[in-house]
Design a protein around this motif. Structure first.
Motif: not given
Length: 209
Positions: A48, A150-151, A160, A175, A194, A197-198
């Protein structure tokens, strides 16, 4: 046998000579083969952002992404996931973290290595498989969902996450990140990919330097 006239005889002779030369010329036997297509590697969906430059190291941060590292007798005391071959200069970090206000229940488990001598993506895959096996109690009964990118945060590389619907805890998420020299994975109980990931990207900012 019919008698050929001079003009007919000369035409036949010329045709025979041309056929003989053609038969002797290997290049005329078949048209040149078409060039085989060159396979182009598929671009990884996990990339990414560009991998951060330079050598990064990991540390057992007392706090990571707002989480507090567990200590004492209840903290993780062994290495539940095979980190792969460890060579001189590499650093292994294994720690579990409590969410804000958490005093009981399952913690977030983190396993990471730095100074990876091979492709860090391969080391992450190794850690990932081990963590999935650990989360599923060494008995996978199906296929986990496909990991999504993801970022990754300021260090770049890739991050990921995937959910583990086949686990006894159907809301568990795994993750993983990798960059130029580090690879790490974490198990997040009772969350969404999500949100995990954050949180993992925030933890990374404190765990990687």
């Amino acid at each position: 046998m019919p008698i050929l006239g001079p003009r007919t005889f000369l035409a036949a002779t010329a045709l025979a000579t041309m056929l003989t030369l053609t038969a002797c010329d290997p290049a005329a036997e078949a048209p040149p083969a078409a060039s085989a297509p060159v396979a182009t590697p598929a671009r990884s969906a996990s990339s990414t952002s560009p991998a951060g430059s330079g050598k990064h190291t990991l540390t057992e941060a007392a706090t990571a992404g707002g989480l507090t590292r567990a200590t004492g007798a209840s903290a993780v005391s062994d290495v539940p996931v095979d980190p792969g071959e460890m060579r001189d200069g590499m650093n292994l970090v294994v720690a579990d973290y409590n969410r804000a206000g958490q005093t009981s229940g399952r913690r977030i488990l983190f396993v990471g290595v730095d100074s990876v001598p091979e492709d860090p993506n391969k080391r992450r895959e190794h850690l990932w498989r081990g963590l999935i096996d650990y989360a599923l109690q060494n008995g996978s009964t199906g296929t986990p969902t496909t990991a999504k990118p993801y970022q990754p945060g300021p260090f770049g590389g890739s991050l990921e996450c995937l959910s583990l619907p086949e686990s006894a805890n159907a809301t568990d998420v795994i993750c993983g990140w990798s960059d130029t020299t580090t690879a790490a994975v974490a198990l997040f109980p009772r969350t969404t990919p999500a949100d995990a990931a954050r949180l993992f990207a925030a933890m990374r900012a404190d765990l990687e330097h």
